[in-house]
Scaffold this active site. Structure first.
Site, PDB file in Angstrom:
ATOM      1  N   GLU A  40      46.005  39.568  40.867  1.00 30.95           N
ATOM      2  CA  GLU A  40      44.739  39.075  40.314  1.00 30.95           C
ATOM      3  C   GLU A  40      44.486  39.825  39.013  1.00 30.95           C
ATOM      4  OE1 GLU A  40      41.238  39.554  42.825  1.00 30.95           O
ATOM      5  OE2 GLU A  40      39.949  39.474  41.053  1.00 30.95           O
ATOM      6  N   ARG A  44      38.437  40.351  32.231  1.00 29.97           N
ATOM      7  CA  ARG A  44      37.505  41.305  31.621  1.00 29.97           C
ATOM      8  C   ARG A  44      37.931  41.722  30.234  1.00 29.97           C
ATOM      9  NH1 ARG A  44      36.623  46.047  35.969  1.00 29.97           N
ATOM     10  NH2 ARG A  44      37.038  44.811  37.824  1.00 29.97           N
ATOM     11  N   LYS A 128      35.409  36.273  49.050  1.00 32.17           N
ATOM     12  CA  LYS A 128      35.553  37.689  48.666  1.00 32.17           C
ATOM     13  C   LYS A 128      34.207  38.372  48.926  1.00 32.17           C
ATOM     14  CE  LYS A 128      35.671  40.165  44.244  1.00 32.17           C
ATOM     15  NZ  LYS A 128      36.450  40.424  43.042  1.00 32.17           N
TER      16      LYS A 128
END
Ligand SMILES: O=C(O)C(=O)C[C@H](O)[C@H](O)COP(=O)(O)O
Length: 208
Positions: A40, A44, A128
């Site tokens: 993953e 960002r 999640k």
């Protein structure tokens, strides 16, 4: 791919921040070498999409997903470069429905019962829990197991190699996530050997 299938590849999904695009492939190789296939990469940083594009092209055996997907634009960008899944830090119906529309598997972030219900309403049952430890960790997951017995969670946020086995011992936790496999200092020093060691250690965590 169904997001729940991600758990079949190992007990931990590394959450990766890539600051320098040239680190993308060697870092991914180091993780693959350590037995980690699902990656993953968070959106960002400005080079994140480029970094994932390189990993997808150079290492077809990796299963690459975009993290920090916050908008429909993020999700569409991830889909367009060939990401196999997306992870969001929170949930909106808008993003959930958009991912269904474009055929991108989404692991949506939740931290409350209301968010679990909203995600379920749109068809998402593997979620999640974020930020896992801050919102209640193991105790919250035990609490969710009662009313949400058909929901599975990937706790992420504050999980460590020490605490991961406790999370994974819960019946509603098939896999957990974290940044500890790719610490900033090791990446900064291009210490891929040490990252492979962390990946091996994470891959070896036993699930009951
Ligand atoms: O940027 C995102 O959307 C995220 O996915 C957040 C990460 O899941 C956490 O930052 C991981 O937290 P740590 O493992 O405690 O460092």
């Amino acid at each position: 791919m169904k997001t729940l299938d991600l758990a079949n590849y190992g007990p931990v999904i590394p959450v990766i921040v890539i600051d320098k695009v040239e680190d993308a492939v060697p870092m991914a190789e180091a993780l693959l070498e350590g037995g980690i296939k699902v990656l993953e990469v968070t959106l960002r940083t400005s080079c994140a999409l480029d970094a994932m594009d390189r990993i997808i092209k150079h290492l077809p055996e990796a299963i690459v997903g975009a993290g920090t997907v916050r908008t429909k634009v993020d999700a569409s960008a991830a889909k367009s470069i060939g990401c196999q899944f997306a992870v969001s830090p929170g949930y909106t119906s808008e993003i959930g429905k958009h991912c269904l529309d474009i055929g991108l598997s989404l692991l949506p972030g939740v931290s409350t019962g209301s968010e679990v219900m909203m995600a379920n309403n749109d068809g998402y049952y593997f979620l999640k829990l974020f930020p896992a430890v801050a919102v209640g960790g193991i105790n919250l997951l035990k609490g969710f197991a009662g009313p949400f017995s058909d929901v599975k969670f990937c706790p992420t946020g504050g999980v460590t190699v020490q605490s991961a086995p406790d999370f994974l011992s819960l019946p509603n936790v098939p896999v957990c996530g974290g940044t500890w496999l790719t610490p900033k200092d090791l990446v900064g020093n291009k210490n891929w050997i040490e990252i492979t060691k962390l990946a091996k250690e994470a891959s070896a965590i036993k699930r009951p």
